[in-house]
Design a protein around this motif. Structure first.
Motif, PDB file in Angstrom:
ATOM      1  N   ALA A 112      62.446 101.679 -12.587  1.00 44.14           N
ATOM      2  CA  ALA A 112      61.798 102.705 -13.125  1.00 44.14           C
ATOM      3  C   ALA A 112      62.454 103.754 -12.418  1.00 44.14           C
ATOM      4  N   ASP A 113      62.104 105.661 -13.344  1.00 46.95           N
ATOM      5  CA  ASP A 113      63.212 106.809 -12.800  1.00 46.95           C
ATOM      6  C   ASP A 113      61.494 107.605 -12.326  1.00 46.95           C
ATOM      7  N   LYS A 114      62.659 108.610 -12.182  1.00 41.86           N
ATOM      8  CA  LYS A 114      61.790 109.822 -11.770  1.00 41.86           C
ATOM      9  C   LYS A 114      60.955 109.542 -11.178  1.00 41.86           C
ATOM     10  N   LEU A 128      56.233  95.514  -8.447  1.00 40.45           N
ATOM     11  CA  LEU A 128      56.625  95.838  -6.752  1.00 40.45           C
ATOM     12  C   LEU A 128      56.171  96.636  -7.096  1.00 40.45           C
ATOM     13  N   ILE A 129      55.506  96.505  -5.101  1.00 41.80           N
ATOM     14  CA  ILE A 129      55.432  98.260  -4.337  1.00 41.80           C
ATOM     15  C   ILE A 129      56.270  99.365  -3.828  1.00 41.80           C
ATOM     16  N   ALA A 130      55.794 100.373  -4.252  1.00 37.56           N
ATOM     17  CA  ALA A 130      56.953 101.732  -4.088  1.00 37.56           C
ATOM     18  C   ALA A 130      56.125 102.448  -3.049  1.00 37.56           C
ATOM     19  N   VAL A 136      51.616 105.943  -2.896  1.00 38.96           N
ATOM     20  CA  VAL A 136      52.771 104.179  -2.618  1.00 38.96           C
ATOM     21  C   VAL A 136      51.698 103.772  -3.338  1.00 38.96           C
ATOM     22  N   LEU A 137      52.995 103.524  -4.720  1.00 41.41           N
ATOM     23  CA  LEU A 137      52.418 103.051  -6.160  1.00 41.41           C
ATOM     24  C   LEU A 137      53.068 101.748  -6.812  1.00 41.41           C
ATOM     25  N   PHE A 138      52.444 101.222  -7.565  1.00 41.03           N
ATOM     26  CA  PHE A 138      52.301  99.758  -7.902  1.00 41.03           C
ATOM     27  C   PHE A 138      53.174  99.897  -9.554  1.00 41.03           C
ATOM     28  N   LEU A 139      54.793  98.789  -9.026  1.00 40.31           N
ATOM     29  CA  LEU A 139      55.193  99.408 -11.136  1.00 40.31           C
ATOM     30  C   LEU A 139      55.568  98.099 -11.244  1.00 40.31           C
ATOM     31  N   LYS A 140      55.113  97.578 -13.128  1.00 42.80           N
ATOM     32  CA  LYS A 140      54.962  96.597 -13.547  1.00 42.80           C
ATOM     33  C   LYS A 140      55.602  96.902 -14.634  1.00 42.80           C
ATOM     34  N   ASP A 141      55.763  95.506 -15.054  1.00 41.05           N
ATOM     35  CA  ASP A 141      56.113  95.641 -17.132  1.00 41.05           C
ATOM     36  C   ASP A 141      55.745  94.148 -17.763  1.00 41.05           C
ATOM     37  N   ARG A 152      50.654 103.144 -11.617  1.00 39.53           N
ATOM     38  CA  ARG A 152      49.092 103.317 -10.700  1.00 39.53           C
ATOM     39  C   ARG A 152      49.070 103.468  -9.246  1.00 39.53           C
ATOM     40  N   PRO A 153      49.050 104.109  -8.625  1.00 34.34           N
ATOM     41  CA  PRO A 153      48.678 104.485  -7.651  1.00 34.34           C
ATOM     42  C   PRO A 153      47.886 103.735  -5.847  1.00 34.34           C
ATOM     43  N   LEU A 154      48.585 103.555  -5.429  1.00 41.50           N
ATOM     44  CA  LEU A 154      47.215 102.173  -4.426  1.00 41.50           C
ATOM     45  C   LEU A 154      46.798 103.273  -2.776  1.00 41.50           C
TER      46      LEU A 154
END
Length: 980
Positions: A112-114, A128-130, A136-141, A152-154
């Motif tokens: 994930a970038d930017k 991943l929680i980032a 606080v974001l949720f990132l997923k492939d 998506r924001p958590l």
């Protein structure tokens, strides 16, 4: 990753351009190769440091984690410190790949970038929680191309004033919730649902937080960390922040809510902190925190070793300090009453040190292979750019090093760790992993078992498998119990695993107590007994938690709880005392009466006196007449004899009775008149006895001081002559301080004649307290300013903070008098500083400087044992350049962290109090005020409370100090020899 602003009261700003060249030695302009940096690293012990990754695979790494497949992800915080030149977020998450299995990463793919200042990572539901600056974001492939297509924001609502204050350090707790360091600037935040809708906004300030991934609920969590936090194997949570390397979350904050017990913050420092912390770098490098050289200034990236590769390090805590290019090792914490304590290892050395001044270790974590991994952001400047003068930032590239970054791997000498393997796909395999000797495997298994139990069939199958398992280790039992209790609630509560609670070691016993607290239906009818049995075998800490997480009624105190309360050794621990008061709130008199009839009453101690006083105050305030009667009966022990605990009981009664509608202890003792056998008849004689003891200079000071609070129970007119003598300066300092505390209780309106009478001969500290008393009361403030206008009281006695407050008054009379007496501080702070810079080149007299420090600074700071500890001890400013000190003194608000902001508290009784929030609970706040006075204020007594977003010492000190006097003050602060 720190805020380099720990000293906002006196030394709160950073250098301005007139002297930046003097303050900062220029760091080296070019980076070293990873190989050269590796050769500069020294490790303490039989360990090797290897390079695991470097640029271009990683740039500015600050956090790393591994998913269930054993894949490594790294957060590259490339934005640091001020973001990219065009405002586009630069941070990214990299997936690192070891293609040849040699233990070093040789390929990377951008997941994930930017991202906006990404700082924390944690695996969750196949993604991943980032943590980022504002969300606080949720990132997923989801499409298998290795790039996150879900972003998506958590949790949202964060808006820190700069990136070093943002939410960070997401960590899975054993309870299945995610714990975050809240940073130092967050105020109102809210969860975000899967459909993007915002949840209820929550005020969670001055505390860490936890998030429930199933419900989205946010709650306060103990601790006040900035960057760096983690759990040990037993679920104890630690965090770090600048000058506090190891803070421990002692108790869940919700257990302290809804009680009349005195307020207490739920965490504490368990390692030396502030000036007491020591670090030993290979070389001294220059930062904007040079004033505190040799101590922690940027403690961060805390990690607990939880691996199997180096068992000798198990449970030990490692804390990074990037300004010193080092990592400190702390011993495994040991029990200390209801809390823990730890100390550093190494004799004037560190676990990890580098002589490369660009080497900046900011995070350390245990990998799936049992190795320790160190994130090295590798920057020329690690101090945030906001702490440098604008001219310096414009003329220097504060992002130098943005294209570099290293990850170091620490392993035992001669050992090559095995490559991490993916988690088992089957339930049985995951349950086996719950007892794995490495924490990553245990936590991953617990997480996956919870995440996969999404259908009724899968849930039931998992619960049955857990019930049939026989964990071979206590840690296996820990994870099995927490997981089973969590899933059991989801299934409508199933049969608890009671067999796993038997013969539990102390650490597991703590968790059994907490499981009963968080899942009260899990153990069913056996909940209280199960928790109590575990507590009895678990030591002081487990017993304390058992009391905090349960309540007894006046009519019923179970036998198991009685056994907990009978542990006299525990009762000397302040944390355990707090637990007793919380547990018995509303009926403390019965317990206190029993306690005073036993061996506890035989030995006097300050902590015991405070405990009895607080218990008595709670009893008196509760309006439970039967409970109060039991407590009063203790006064008939040794009639007429003022024992130490009787003084504490009477003081507590005096504090609590007004809350029950009784004006004073004297009224309580006489209305209605006590009959035969009424223990209230003892009170007048004890008060008279106290007066004689207080006035008798031949008696020990300790006995006189212990009796002093009872003097406030006499009518002021009767007590005034004694008080006048006690604060006259002819008594020992401790006696005078205790006596003035009584004067303060009577209030400024009533005591004003005495205050003005003793003011001319009072010592400097007492003069400041007198002026503060008169100035904080709206009934005496106008008269005080009018006396100053007439020349009867020196206006120089008013400190800068009070002047500023009077000038801001909404009362036209107060504001007019203040404007007549005090000049408004100049807005041009740079001009003021320039005018005072000559003081840096003049040899001052440190003897006179000490007097100035006492007059101007000692109400908030301690220096070499002198002063009051409202703000931090500034004994370690000797290394700071004089020009920098001038800037700090005259421009104290250039940068302020939220935790050091001054607060103005308006009381319902009309008083105006200003100070630093020392402790903040749902029931009360503890305000630390100039002069070292702390006051616990019930929220019910507060009319309003407002942060000034400014230092407690505002601008304007130049109104009370000349250039030559500034030279004297600087000489004192720098420790120069007094002029003879």
């Amino acid at each position: 990753m720190r805020s380099f602003r720990p000293w906002p009261l006196l030394l709160s700003a950073l250098p301005c351009s007139p002297f930046i060249g003097v303050l900062l030695a220029q760091p080296r302009e070019t980076a070293w190769t990873p190989e050269k940096t590796l050769s500069s690293i020294r490790i303490d012990g039989a360990y090797n440091v290897r390079l695991a990754a470097a640029e271009p695979l990683v740039r500015d790494p600050v956090e790393m984690c591994w998913d269930a497949e054993g894949a490594c992800y790294v957060a590259d915080m490339i934005d640091y410190p001020l973001g990219g030149p065009d405002g586009v977020p630069l941070s990214r998450v990299q997936r690192l790949i070891d293609t040849d299995g040699d233990g070093a990463f040789d390929r990377a793919a951008t997941f994930a970038d930017k991202l906006d200042h990404v700082q924390g990572l944690l695996p969750h539901e196949g993604g991943l929680i980032a943590t980022t600056r504002t969300q606080v974001l949720f990132l997923k492939d989801t499409d298998g191309d290795g790039v996150a297509d879900v972003r998506r924001p958590l949790i949202a609502g964060f808006n820190p004033s700069f990136s070093q204050l943002q939410v960070a350090s997401p960590r899975w707790g054993p309870d299945g919730e995610v714990y975050f360091n809240n940073g130092l600037d967050s105020k109102q935040i809210y969860p975000v649902a899967g459909d993007g809708s915002e949840g209820a906004k929550t005020d969670i300030a001055r505390t860490n937080l936890r998030w429930n991934p199933e419900t989205g609920a946010l709650h306060a969590a103990a601790g006040f960390g900035q960057y760096g936090g983690g759990f040990d194997d037993w679920g104890r949570h630690y965090c770090s922040s600048n000058r506090s390397p190891v803070m421990f979350a002692v108790v869940p904050p919700e257990t302290l809510a809804g009680t009349t017990a005195p307020a207490r913050q739920p965490w504490e420092n368990i390692a030396p902190h502030g000036p007491a912390s020591r670090v030993f770098p290979l070389q001294i490098t220059h930062t904007t925190s040079d004033a505190h050289s040799g101590t922690n200034t940027s403690a961060c990236g805390l990690g607990v070793y939880r691996g199997h590769l180096m068992p000798e390090l198990a449970g030990e805590i490692f804390v990074c300090d990037p300004t010193g290019q080092l990592i400190t090792r702390f011993r495994r914490p040991e029990a200390h009453g209801g809390s823990l304590t730890t100390s550093r290892t190494g004799n004037q050395t560190e676990f990890f040190r580098s002589s490369d001044e660009w080497c900046r270790p900011v995070n350390i974590t245990t990998g799936p292979d049992g190795a320790l991994y160190v994130c090295d952001i590798y920057r020329r400047f690690i101090d945030h750019a906001r702490f440098f003068p604008d001219d310096f930032v414009k003329s220097h590239d504060m992002r130098t090093g943005e294209n570099e970054g290293r990850i170091w791997k620490i392993v035992p000498k001669g050992v090559t760790p095995e490559k991490p393997t993916a988690a088992p796909k089957d339930t049985a395999g995951l349950i086996t992993w719950l007892s794995h000797p490495n924490a990553w495997q245990r936590e991953t298994a617990q997480r996956l078992l919870r995440e996969r139990a999404t259908t009724p069939e899968a849930l039931r199958s998992t619960l049955d498998a857990l019930a049939e398992s026989k964990p071979p280790t206590p840690l296996g039992k820990l994870h099995t119990l927490w997981l089973h209790a969590t899933l059991s609630g989801r299934a409508g509560v199933t049969e608890p695993l009671l067999s796993l609670t038997e013969n539990a070691p102390p650490e597991l016993a703590e968790n059994i107590v907490l499981i009963a607290h968080r899942h009260p239906a899990y153990f069913g009818k056996e909940t209280r007994e199960t928790a109590s049995r575990a507590a009895m075998s678990g030591g002081t800490r487990a017993r304390m938690l058992a009391l905090l997480t349960t309540r007894s009624t006046a009519a019923e105190v179970p036998s198991t709880i009685r056994a907990l309360l009978a542990a006299t050794d525990d009762l000397d621990d302040p944390w355990f005392q707090q637990a007793v008061m919380v547990h018995l709130a509303g009926h403390t008199g019965r317990f206190t009466g029993d306690l005073l009839a036993g061996p506890f009453a035989d030995k006097a101690a300050d902590t015991r006196s405070a405990f009895i006083r607080d218990l008595a105050a709670m009893t008196a305030a509760s309006k439970d007449k039967e409970d109060l009667t039991v407590l009063l009966a203790s006064l008939r022990t040794a009639p007429g004899e003022l024992r130490w605990w009787k003084a504490a009981v009477l003081e507590g009664l005096a504090q609590g009775l007004p809350k029950a509608g009784v004006k004073s202890l004297a009224e309580f003792a006489s209305v209605p008149p006590p009959g035969e056998g009424d223990p209230r008849a003892e009170i007048p004689g004890l008060l008279e006895k106290a007066g004689k003891i207080i006035a008798d200079a031949s008696l020990p000071d300790e006995l006189r001081i212990a009796s002093m609070p009872l003097l406030s129970q006499q009518p002021y007119e009767a007590a005034a002559p004694v008080l006048k003598d006690l604060v006259s300066g002819r008594q020992p300092a401790a006696i005078s301080r205790a006596a003035f505390a009584i004067v303060r209780k009577h209030g400024a309106k009533k005591t004003a004649p005495l205050l003005y009478e003793i003011l001319p001969t009072a010592n400097p500290a007492l003069r400041q307290e007198i002026i503060a008393m008169l100035g904080n009361d709206p009934g005496t403030l106008p008269d005080m300013l009018q006396r100053m206008d007439r020349g009867e009281v020196p206006k120089s006695l008013v400190d800068a903070e009070s002047r500023w407050r009077f000038l801001q008054s909404k009362d036209a009379t107060i504001k007019g008098l203040a404007e007549k007496l005090f000049e408004r501080p100049a807005d041009d702070r740079a001009g003021v500083i320039t005018a005072y810079l000559p003081a840096a080149d003049v040899k001052g007299d440190s003897g006179r400087g000490k007097e100035l420090f006492t007059q101007l600074c000692s109400t908030c700071h301690t220096y070499q044992g002198h002063g009051s500890s409202v703000g931090p001890d500034i004994s370690d400013v000797r290394a700071k350049d004089k020009r920098a000190l001038i800037n700090d003194i005259l421009d104290p608000n250039r940068m302020i962290e939220a935790r050091w902001s001054a607060y103005m508290v308006k009381m319902k009784d009309g008083r105006m109090l200003s100070g630093i929030i020392d402790s903040d609970t749902p029931a009360a706040v503890v305000l630390k005020m100039p002069g070292g006075v702390s006051e616990t204020i019930s929220r019910a007594d507060i009319s309003s409370m407002e942060s000034h977003d400014a230092s407690l010492m505002p601008v304007g000190l130049e109104g009370g100090i000349t250039v030559s006097q500034m030279a004297d003050l600087l000489a004192f602060l720098r420790g120069e020899t007094p002029t003879k």
